[in-house]
Scaffold this motif. Structure first.
Motif, PDB file in Angstrom:
ATOM      1  N   VAL A  44      -9.198   9.491   7.709  1.00 38.92           N
ATOM      2  CA  VAL A  44      -8.694   9.013   6.417  1.00 38.92           C
ATOM      3  C   VAL A  44      -9.160   9.967   5.320  1.00 38.92           C
ATOM      4  N   GLU A  45      -8.229  10.697   4.730  1.00 36.86           N
ATOM      5  CA  GLU A  45      -8.584  11.604   3.642  1.00 36.86           C
ATOM      6  C   GLU A  45      -8.556  10.891   2.285  1.00 36.86           C
ATOM      7  N   TYR A  46      -7.747   9.849   2.202  1.00 32.15           N
ATOM      8  CA  TYR A  46      -7.651   9.112   0.940  1.00 32.15           C
ATOM      9  C   TYR A  46      -7.191   7.693   1.251  1.00 32.15           C
ATOM     10  N   ALA A  47      -7.957   6.721   0.761  1.00 31.87           N
ATOM     11  CA  ALA A  47      -7.601   5.315   0.991  1.00 31.87           C
ATOM     12  C   ALA A  47      -6.732   4.819  -0.171  1.00 31.87           C
ATOM     13  N   PRO A  48      -5.473   4.512   0.074  1.00 38.17           N
ATOM     14  CA  PRO A  48      -4.591   4.041  -1.009  1.00 38.17           C
ATOM     15  C   PRO A  48      -4.996   2.649  -1.484  1.00 38.17           C
ATOM     16  N   ASP A  49      -4.645   2.344  -2.707  1.00 36.33           N
ATOM     17  CA  ASP A  49      -4.979   1.040  -3.275  1.00 36.33           C
ATOM     18  C   ASP A  49      -4.322  -0.092  -2.493  1.00 36.33           C
ATOM     19  N   ILE A  50      -5.054  -1.179  -2.402  1.00 37.45           N
ATOM     20  CA  ILE A  50      -4.538  -2.380  -1.739  1.00 37.45           C
ATOM     21  C   ILE A  50      -3.687  -3.176  -2.721  1.00 37.45           C
ATOM     22  N   ARG A  51      -2.489  -3.549  -2.300  1.00 37.34           N
ATOM     23  CA  ARG A  51      -1.582  -4.315  -3.147  1.00 37.34           C
ATOM     24  C   ARG A  51      -1.333  -5.716  -2.603  1.00 37.34           C
ATOM     25  N   VAL A  52      -1.587  -5.898  -1.311  1.00 35.51           N
ATOM     26  CA  VAL A  52      -1.348  -7.196  -0.685  1.00 35.51           C
ATOM     27  C   VAL A  52      -2.693  -7.802  -0.299  1.00 35.51           C
ATOM     28  N   PHE A  53      -3.038  -8.910  -0.914  1.00 42.04           N
ATOM     29  CA  PHE A  53      -4.297  -9.602  -0.636  1.00 42.04           C
ATOM     30  C   PHE A  53      -3.983 -10.789   0.281  1.00 42.04           C
ATOM     31  N   ASP A  54      -4.060 -10.532   1.583  1.00 38.16           N
ATOM     32  CA  ASP A  54      -3.668 -11.557   2.544  1.00 38.16           C
ATOM     33  C   ASP A  54      -4.797 -11.847   3.531  1.00 38.16           C
ATOM     34  N   GLU A  55      -4.515 -12.726   4.471  1.00 38.95           N
ATOM     35  CA  GLU A  55      -5.522 -13.139   5.445  1.00 38.95           C
ATOM     36  C   GLU A  55      -6.000 -11.968   6.313  1.00 38.95           C
ATOM     37  N   GLN A  56      -5.096 -11.053   6.591  1.00 41.61           N
ATOM     38  CA  GLN A  56      -5.460  -9.882   7.401  1.00 41.61           C
ATOM     39  C   GLN A  56      -6.537  -9.057   6.695  1.00 41.61           C
ATOM     40  N   LEU A  57      -6.394  -8.903   5.388  1.00 39.12           N
ATOM     41  CA  LEU A  57      -7.404  -8.186   4.603  1.00 39.12           C
ATOM     42  C   LEU A  57      -8.725  -8.931   4.620  1.00 39.12           C
ATOM     43  N   PHE A  58      -8.679 -10.247   4.449  1.00 37.84           N
ATOM     44  CA  PHE A  58      -9.908 -11.043   4.402  1.00 37.84           C
ATOM     45  C   PHE A  58     -10.660 -10.984   5.737  1.00 37.84           C
ATOM     46  N   ILE A  59      -9.909 -11.020   6.826  1.00 34.07           N
ATOM     47  CA  ILE A  59     -10.539 -10.926   8.153  1.00 34.07           C
ATOM     48  C   ILE A  59     -11.214  -9.573   8.304  1.00 34.07           C
ATOM     49  N   PHE A  60     -10.528  -8.534   7.830  1.00 37.28           N
ATOM     50  CA  PHE A  60     -11.118  -7.195   7.937  1.00 37.28           C
ATOM     51  C   PHE A  60     -12.420  -7.094   7.134  1.00 37.28           C
ATOM     52  N   ILE A  61     -12.431  -7.630   5.927  1.00 37.18           N
ATOM     53  CA  ILE A  61     -13.640  -7.575   5.100  1.00 37.18           C
ATOM     54  C   ILE A  61     -14.792  -8.312   5.778  1.00 37.18           C
ATOM     55  N   ASP A  62     -14.488  -9.455   6.369  1.00 38.48           N
ATOM     56  CA  ASP A  62     -15.524 -10.202   7.096  1.00 38.48           C
ATOM     57  C   ASP A  62     -16.033  -9.390   8.290  1.00 38.48           C
TER      58      ASP A  62
END
Length: 267
Positions: free
Chosen positions: A14-32
């Motif tokens: 990953v050379e650059y992480a683009p901004d997150i625009r969708v705040f969904d359950e998949q994102l929350f699971i990843f953060i956990d």
């Protein structure tokens, strides 16, 4: 779920992480998962890119709890400080980095709400290091000149990196000796074109046989010693073993060609 943390020399991809625009359950699971991974590895912080994810997320420990920073951006920087830092990407190796003493940043939470944060001291340095990963930066990309050379030396000494320069490995002396003898055999072969006496040619053939067995022995010792030497470096893997195999195979090929021609012209 605990994820695998990428370590050098494997790139994060990953050379650059683009901004997150969708705040969904998949994102929350990843953060956990990211927090669980940091806890399992006793880390004070972790960036999503360190586990190979494109999510623009950093988690850092503050007051014994993990703070979740989504789409973090540093807006203000002040002061300069030199810090001795470690990171899981470069195991068992530290680097002296130039950092800002204080920073101000903005970020979003799970609900997409914006927040601001001011940090200084060790917490500021931790945030800077983790946010760097979101932009594809690490110690090796940031260090320059002598500082970078010293860090690379530390990587080699700690077994975190496998040196590639010929002078680094003792095994290269075996190859130099083998090549020197092969050149001598080639010169001996060429000189046979100018000699017609049978007894001298017989002596030359005996010399070729002796030198060929010497080269054969050197290559065998090279392979065995290379295997031992690679064990000293934690990241030496099959790519290095295949390189050793290639060197030995090439040495045997050259020896075979010289001996076949010698058999035809000298013996």
């Amino acid at each position: 779920m605990i994820k695998n943390i990428i370590t050098y020399p494997t790139p994060t991809g990953v050379e650059y992480a683009p901004d997150i625009r969708v705040f969904d359950e998949q994102l929350f699971i990843f953060i956990d998962d990211l927090k669980e991974t940091a806890e399992a590895n006793k880390l004070e912080g972790l960036a999503a890119t360190q586990v190979g994810s494109y999510y623009n997320v950093v988690i850092v420990k503050k007051d014994e709890e993990f703070l979740e920073l989504i789409n973090p951006r540093i807006l203000r920087k002040s002061g300069k400080v030199t810090s001795n830092e470690t990171t899981s990407y470069f195991p068992n190796t530290s680097a002296k980095m130039q950092r800002y003493e204080s920073i101000s940043l903005v970020y979003e939470d799970r609900n997409g709400d914006s927040h601001s944060l001011k940090a200084d001291g060790d917490f500021s340095i931790l945030l800077q290091r983790k946010i760097d990963y979101l932009f594809g930066a690490n110690f090796l990309t940031q260090l320059k000149g002598k500082d970078k050379e010293n860090f690379e030396t530390s990587l080699n000494a700690n077994g975190a990196s496998c040196p590639t320069t010929p002078s680094t490995f003792s095994r290269d002396y075996f190859i130099k000796a083998s090549n020197f003898i092969l050149v001598a055999m080639l010169l001996l072969l060429i000189s046979s074109f100018f000699i017609s006496q049978k007894d001298i040619l017989d002596d030359m053939w005996n010399y070729q046989l002796f030198l060929s067995f010497t080269v054969l022995g050197i290559n065998i010792f090279y392979a065995l010693y290379s295997y031992y030497e690679n064990k000293k470096f934690s990241i030496c893997t099959n790519c290095y073993n295949m390189s050793i195999f290639g060197v030995v195979a090439m040495g045997f090929f050259r020896l075979t060609m010289i001996m076949l021609v010698s058999l035809l012209l000298i013996n």
